[in-house]
Design a protein around this motif. Sequence first.
Motif, short mmCIF file in Angstrom:
data_model
loop_
_atom_site.label_atom_id
_atom_site.label_comp_id
_atom_site.label_asym_id
_atom_site.label_seq_id
_atom_site.Cartn_x
_atom_site.Cartn_y
_atom_site.Cartn_z
N THR A 13 0.83 -1.21 0.00
CA THR A 13 0.00 0.00 0.00
C THR A 13 0.86 1.25 0.00
O THR A 13 0.54 2.24 -0.67
CB THR A 13 -0.91 -0.01 1.25
OG1 THR A 13 -1.69 -1.21 1.22
CG2 THR A 13 -1.86 1.18 1.26
N SER A 54 -1.21 -7.56 -5.22
CA SER A 54 -1.35 -6.13 -4.95
C SER A 54 -2.16 -5.86 -3.69
O SER A 54 -3.29 -6.30 -3.55
CB SER A 54 -2.02 -5.43 -6.13
OG SER A 54 -2.18 -4.06 -5.84
N SER A 55 -1.56 -5.10 -2.80
CA SER A 55 -2.28 -4.55 -1.65
C SER A 55 -2.98 -3.28 -2.12
O SER A 55 -3.08 -3.02 -3.31
CB SER A 55 -1.31 -4.21 -0.53
OG SER A 55 -0.59 -5.35 -0.15
N GLY A 56 -3.44 -2.50 -1.19
CA GLY A 56 -3.96 -1.18 -1.54
C GLY A 56 -5.47 -1.06 -1.53
O GLY A 56 -6.00 0.04 -1.67
N ALA A 57 -6.19 -2.21 -1.39
CA ALA A 57 -7.65 -2.12 -1.45
C ALA A 57 -8.19 -1.24 -0.32
O ALA A 57 -8.97 -0.31 -0.56
CB ALA A 57 -8.26 -3.51 -1.40
N ILE A 58 -7.75 -1.53 0.88
CA ILE A 58 -8.27 -0.77 2.02
C ILE A 58 -7.79 0.69 1.92
O ILE A 58 -8.59 1.62 2.06
CB ILE A 58 -7.86 -1.42 3.36
CG1 ILE A 58 -8.48 -2.82 3.47
CG2 ILE A 58 -8.29 -0.54 4.55
CD1 ILE A 58 -8.04 -3.65 4.67
N GLY A 59 -6.51 0.86 1.63
CA GLY A 59 -5.94 2.21 1.50
C GLY A 59 -6.68 3.06 0.49
O GLY A 59 -7.04 4.21 0.75
N GLU A 80 -5.91 -10.44 -1.01
CA GLU A 80 -6.77 -11.17 -0.08
C GLU A 80 -8.21 -10.70 -0.30
O GLU A 80 -8.46 -9.54 -0.64
CB GLU A 80 -6.35 -10.88 1.37
CG GLU A 80 -7.24 -11.59 2.38
CD GLU A 80 -6.47 -12.32 3.47
OE1 GLU A 80 -5.40 -11.85 3.86
OE2 GLU A 80 -6.96 -13.37 3.92
N ASP A 103 -10.57 -9.32 1.19
CA ASP A 103 -10.75 -8.61 2.46
C ASP A 103 -12.21 -8.40 2.86
O ASP A 103 -12.51 -8.23 4.03
CB ASP A 103 -10.08 -7.23 2.38
CG ASP A 103 -8.57 -7.32 2.25
OD1 ASP A 103 -7.96 -8.08 3.02
OD2 ASP A 103 -8.01 -6.64 1.39
N ASP A 109 -1.78 -10.75 5.81
CA ASP A 109 -0.90 -9.76 5.19
C ASP A 109 -0.44 -10.29 3.84
O ASP A 109 -0.37 -11.49 3.62
CB ASP A 109 0.31 -9.48 6.09
CG ASP A 109 1.22 -10.67 6.13
OD1 ASP A 109 2.12 -10.75 5.28
OD2 ASP A 109 1.02 -11.56 6.99
N ASN A 110 -0.14 -9.36 2.96
CA ASN A 110 0.15 -9.76 1.59
C ASN A 110 1.60 -10.22 1.37
O ASN A 110 1.90 -10.77 0.31
CB ASN A 110 -0.20 -8.62 0.63
CG ASN A 110 -1.68 -8.64 0.28
OD1 ASN A 110 -2.43 -9.47 0.79
ND2 ASN A 110 -2.10 -7.74 -0.59
N THR A 130 0.41 -2.68 6.19
CA THR A 130 0.06 -3.77 7.09
C THR A 130 1.27 -4.49 7.67
O THR A 130 1.34 -4.73 8.87
CB THR A 130 -0.80 -4.82 6.33
OG1 THR A 130 -1.93 -4.15 5.80
CG2 THR A 130 -1.27 -5.93 7.26
N1 GLU Z 1 -5.24 -6.90 1.55
C1 GLU Z 1 -4.92 -5.60 2.10
C2 GLU Z 1 -5.39 -4.50 1.16
O1 GLU Z 1 -5.51 -4.71 -0.02
C3 GLU Z 1 -3.45 -5.40 2.31
C4 GLU Z 1 -2.74 -6.37 3.16
C5 GLU Z 1 -1.25 -6.12 3.14
O2 GLU Z 1 -0.79 -5.14 2.55
O3 GLU Z 1 -0.48 -6.88 3.71
O4 GLU Z 1 -5.62 -3.40 1.61
#
Ligand code: GLU
Length: 254
Positions: A9, A45-50, A131, A133, A144-145, A207
């Motif tokens: 993220t 790719s993370s970033g979904a929550i962000g 994930e 989420d 965690d990713n 994360t």
């Molecule tokens: N799955 C979470 C997201 O996309 C991130 C988890 C992580 O960065 O480790 O926001």
Amino acid sequence: MRIVVKVGTSTLAHPTGHLNIRHVEELVTVLSDLRNAGHEVILVSSGAIGMGVGKLHLPGKPADIPTKQAAAAVGQCELMYTYDRLFTQYNHTVAQILLTGEDVDHEERRQNFENTINRLLELGALPIINENDTVATAEIKVGDNDTLGAIVACTVNADLLVLLSDIDGLYTADPHQNPGAALIPVVGAITPEIEALAGGVGSGLATGGMTTKIRAAKMVTASGCDMVVANGANPTVLYDIVEGKAVGTRFVGK
Ligand code: GLU
């Protein structure tokens, strides 16, 4: 080479939760080029929550599960919309895969995931994994990713896992607090001393931190895959990493 790239993220989004356009555009350009050069590429790719935080104008990373899951539901669309648009510019087709810990623990579901991802690669698509989420609760989530990236790399027998983060690699001490800290370029074995170097969780919307990265390194190196932790602020470092040049910290697969 079969390469799994995990991007955090902190690379994809500004601390506001809005897209870091420069980072994402450069990342997509480099990954497309690696594909064009004949490598197989899988993006975690993370970033979904962000991104959900940014899009919903929330004041910061939510603490409660329903808001986190709502933010992920919004942000995941934004992420895939962005990737789809940018990769299409280079004629690459993206595919979304959302997993939970249960999917990878359950033999049949893990097999389905493996079959699908292999078929996607055969078809020339570029799988993008996160994930799930919106449905993952504490009991069933990977969490965690970095760990998810390691699970993916082991499942697809990747040659290389790259974790792009907001830190240059593993240091002899916490570089934010200790100006004398030195970057460790190569880790041949994950000893208790190496494990002790991992601090806590990283910045703002992120994360993992180094603890999850070392756990990921343990998993992938045990199955013969190299892992590199590098700074995602300049995604062109991926070219050198793929060529085996010294960038960040390389954990050598056995
Ligand atoms: N799955 C979470 C997201 O996309 C991130 C988890 C992580 O960065 O480790 O926001």
